[in-house]
Enzyme design. Structure first.
Site, PDB file in Angstrom:
ATOM      1  N   HIS A  42       0.318   5.924  -7.780  1.00  0.00           N
ATOM      2  CA  HIS A  42      -0.703   7.170  -7.759  1.00  0.00           C
ATOM      3  C   HIS A  42      -0.031   8.616  -8.178  1.00  0.00           C
ATOM      4  O   HIS A  42      -0.751   9.466  -8.761  1.00  0.00           O
ATOM      5  CB  HIS A  42      -1.504   7.213  -6.522  1.00  0.00           C
ATOM      6  CG  HIS A  42      -2.886   6.216  -6.418  1.00  0.00           C
ATOM      7  ND1 HIS A  42      -4.070   6.430  -6.901  1.00  0.00           N
ATOM      8  CD2 HIS A  42      -2.809   4.863  -6.106  1.00  0.00           C
ATOM      9  CE1 HIS A  42      -4.660   5.572  -6.972  1.00  0.00           C
ATOM     10  NE2 HIS A  42      -4.227   4.361  -6.349  1.00  0.00           N
TER      11      HIS A  42
ATOM     12  N   GLU B 278       0.865  -1.353   0.034  1.00  0.00           N
ATOM     13  CA  GLU B 278       0.113   0.088   0.084  1.00  0.00           C
ATOM     14  C   GLU B 278       0.894   1.305   0.006  1.00  0.00           C
ATOM     15  O   GLU B 278       0.508   2.248  -0.877  1.00  0.00           O
ATOM     16  CB  GLU B 278      -1.078   0.001   0.963  1.00  0.00           C
ATOM     17  CG  GLU B 278      -1.974   1.136   1.087  1.00  0.00           C
ATOM     18  CD  GLU B 278      -3.111   1.126   2.392  1.00  0.00           C
ATOM     19  OE1 GLU B 278      -4.065   1.838   2.065  1.00  0.00           O
ATOM     20  OE2 GLU B 278      -2.846   0.535   3.114  1.00  0.00           O
TER      21      GLU B 278
END
EC number: 1.14.18.1
Length: 685
Positions: free
Chosen positions: A370, A351
């Site tokens: 991201h 993550e």
């Protein structure tokens, strides 16, 4: 104390308006100490207090406390964007959460909130206060307003707000007509990806992603806020299911399955132009042009300086851990990846969160992916641009690239899953239990019907500096006619049993219309429901309504429909009831299908509840959408691996689903039929 707790909800009302202005439809005013006013208002404190206080129906005196050091969270400019994926922003948010969590009681929390609301970036303030309310023992039971209600600009066409402000200023409350949100406004039909825009840009789906990351923050000074039961595995499974659902939607629309973005130096084929404006930053969200590439980031303002090659390094180290079935710890020793906890450790590594076993070595692969995608348009800040939609958990799922990135992430997890020993007959069968049939009861047997539906969402709480009153936006979304599963089961043991019923659905054929192997089909299995069921001796007929799904939450919970709240609509007191906002939106339970009827296979399995159960008290807990979200303050309510029995492959790559079936399982060929008609909420079957 109850009043003080409810008062916290006023800080979510019109987040850009100062908290000394009237809040809520009942015109509540916070009476703040003079030194709480920002410098620009200090000389006017008495004037402002009298102006807004004279018409108030309720005054809330704010306790004068010794204020904490807010130097770190105030580093983010008030009018900037806020991203959980940017490490500096994460650090600032973690500090503010720590401050909110550390307040000795609700009165002190209310006091520090009134000071912060006037100074802290509204997006970060909203996020940190939401996390604190969810995790403080003295604020449990408060229903946090939906993010779409507080910051509607993150969820719909910017043109809507010009019209909404006009309506708010011209038409008196009670006579205002809803403002229509177009169903297609980010591209036209020449863009193939627009065929699935109804999924990517669905307000409920984006709210689900935002709320999931609210419940599962990945940074906090209080480790217990992050270190929840099987949190890393849930990160894997929730996103795996998103990719599975997205792929099925693509197949329904004649598109191939999404391609993983595994070569970080390759151009991104898909462009995306979000058509969103930020009301806080007063900026248009930047687009990403087709053919954009990841470029080295050097953004001093965000303290982000990283080479694209770092992603390759982290990926290779991650894959090395899977090949060795062990992760390298900071002290140099290796920690084995076993079949029970391995996926949880890998999820925390990927993550990554503060509970990553070795963040220094395995890095921040998912989050930085991201960030790289969010800054393709301005990697060195030379144009003073802020991040794109991939940088915000409330907007990321709108972007086609989100699914390419998460397909890569899921492919990496799948390498680990394929190294696990296939489930044996003993792990799959439930001796004495035989499922003779499963089917769907609806308007037509074994046929699911989908259509368009128009619903409304409240904008009034997010329209700062406009006249009060309800302003509704009417938007169009996918919906399905409700149905029920009918399962025939025979218990031949002669005694009472408890089983866990697991229901999944997958396409019957692949992108080319060819039958799929089990190992391909299992990754397209979307979970529809899971529940425990008593089985008496002999024949049992189980009927289960689709609205009772363990995966979804209803429209009223996704959008916090004011009419469903106890008390007077629009008041803070009306919001306090047992509620959990994390869950897949129920209107998106079933894929779109096709006009001709899209062929799917419905799968049901009944496993032995004694092997599945977790001993815990669930009374009063939010547990109706546990499959993707877990249960607040409890263990995940299923001992089996998430996605069981489809999280592992079969030894024979050529085997099909029929080869996998055991007596305690059954399948049924079904069809999803889409009708290109639009109905108002409450009119569908």
């Amino acid at each position: 104390m109850t009043d003080a707790k409810n008062n916290l909800l006023y800080f979510f009302d019109r987040p850009n308006e100062p908290c000394f202005m009237q809040k809520g439809e009942d015109k509540v005013v916070f009476e703040i100490p003079d030194h709480y006013y920002p410098d620009k208002y200090k000389s006017l404190s008495n004037t402002l207090s009298n102006r807004f206080g004279n018409e108030a129906t309720k005054r809330i005196p704010i306790r004068n406390i010794t204020l904490p050091n807010l130097e770190v969270p105030m580093q983010l400019p008030y009018n900037d964007q806020f991203s959980l994926f940017v490490p500096k922003h994460r650090t600032m948010a973690a500090k503010l959460i720590d401050i909110f969590m550390g307040m000795r009681d609700v009165e002190d929390l209310q006091s520090v909130c009134s000071y912060c609301q006037l100074r802290i970036n509204p997006y970060m303030f909203n996020y940190c206060l939401s996390v604190a309310i969810l995790h403080r023992p003295d604020t449990k039971g408060l229903s946090i307003p939906t993010f779409a209600e507080t910051f509607p600009d993150k969820f719909m066409d910017s043109k809507v707000f010009l019209r909404a402000r006009e309506v708010s200023n011209v038409v008196i409350s009670g006579s205002r007509m809803p403002v229509n949100v177009p169903i297609n406004y980010t591209a036209n039909t020449t863009e193939p990806e627009q065929r699935v825009a109804y999924f990517r840009e669905d307000i409920g789906i984006n709210l689900h992603h935002w709320h999931w990351h609210l419940v599962y923050p990945f940074d906090s000074a209080d480790r217990s806020i992050v270190n929840k039961d099987r949190r890393g595995e849930l990160f894997y499974y929730m996103h795996q299911q998103i990719i599975g659902r997205y792929n099925v939607e693509r197949m329904c629309n004649g598109l191939p399955q999404v391609k993983p973005f595994s070569d970080f130096s390759a151009p991104i084929e898909e462009g995306y132009f979000p058509k969103l404006d930020s009301q806080v930053a007063s900026r248009t969200w930047p687009p990403r042009f087709a053919g954009s590439v990841f470029r080295n980031l050097d953004r001093t303002v965000d303290q982000v300086k990283i080479d694209v090659r770092k992603l390759f390094t982290w990926r290779d180290q991650f894959l090395e851990a899977i090949q060795k079935m062990a992760i390298k710890m900071p002290n140099g020793r290796e920690l084995p990846l076993d079949e029970v906890t391995g996926i949880d450790m890998l999820g925390n590594l990927m993550e990554s969160s503060i509970i990553s076993p070795n963040r220094g070595y395995y890095g921040d692969l998912h989050n930085m992916g991201h960030v790289f995608a969010a800054y393709t348009h301005d990697p060195d800040h030379r144009h003073l641009e802020q991040f794109g939609v991939m940088g915000d958990s409330a907007t990321a799922m709108r972007d086609p690239f989100f699914y390419r990135w998460h397909r890569f992430v899921d492919d990496v997890f799948n390498i680990y899953k394929e190294k696990l020993t296939p489930y044996t007959n003993e792990r799959l069968d439930f001796p004495g239990v035989r499922v003779s049939s499963v089917g769907i009861e609806g308007a037509r047997p074994n046929t699911l019907r989908t259509l368009w539906q128009q619903s409304t969402v409240e904008l009034g709480r997010g329209l700062d500096f406009t006249p009060r009153g309800s302003v509704l936006a009417r938007f169009t979304h996918l919906q399905h006619d409700e149905f029920q599963y009918v399962i025939e089961v025979n218990n031949t043991t002669g005694g009472n049993l408890m089983g866990t019923v697991r229901i999944f659905m997958a396409p019957k054929v692949d992108d080319n219309g060819q039958p799929m192997s089990f190992n391909k089909q299992r990754r397209l299995m979307i979970e529809l429901d899971k529940f425990s069921q008593a089985l008496r001796p002999g024949t049992n007929t189980i009927r289960r309504r689709s609205v009772d799904s363990s995966v979804t939450i209803p429209y009223e919970r996704t959008f916090r429909n004011q009419s469903e709240r106890p008390g007077d609509p629009g008041t803070a007191g009306a919001a306090e009831f047992d509620f959990c906002g994390c869950g897949w939106p129920h209107h998106m339970l079933i894929p779109k299908g096709t006009a001709q009827g899209y062929p799917v296979v419905l799968f049901v399995m009944i496993s032995n509840w004694n092997n599945d159960r977790i001993e815990q008290d669930l009374v009063g807990s939010c547990n109706d959408a546990a499959s993707y979200c877990g249960i607040r303050d409890r263990k995940y309510p299923d001992k089996q691996a998430m996605g069981y029995p489809f999280d592992r492959k079969m030894a024979n790559d050529a085997a099909t689903l029929s080869d996998f079936l055991r007596p305690n399982m059954a399948v049924r060929d079904c069809s999803i039929q889409f009708s290109d008609t639009t109905v108002e909420r409450g009119q569908q079957g």
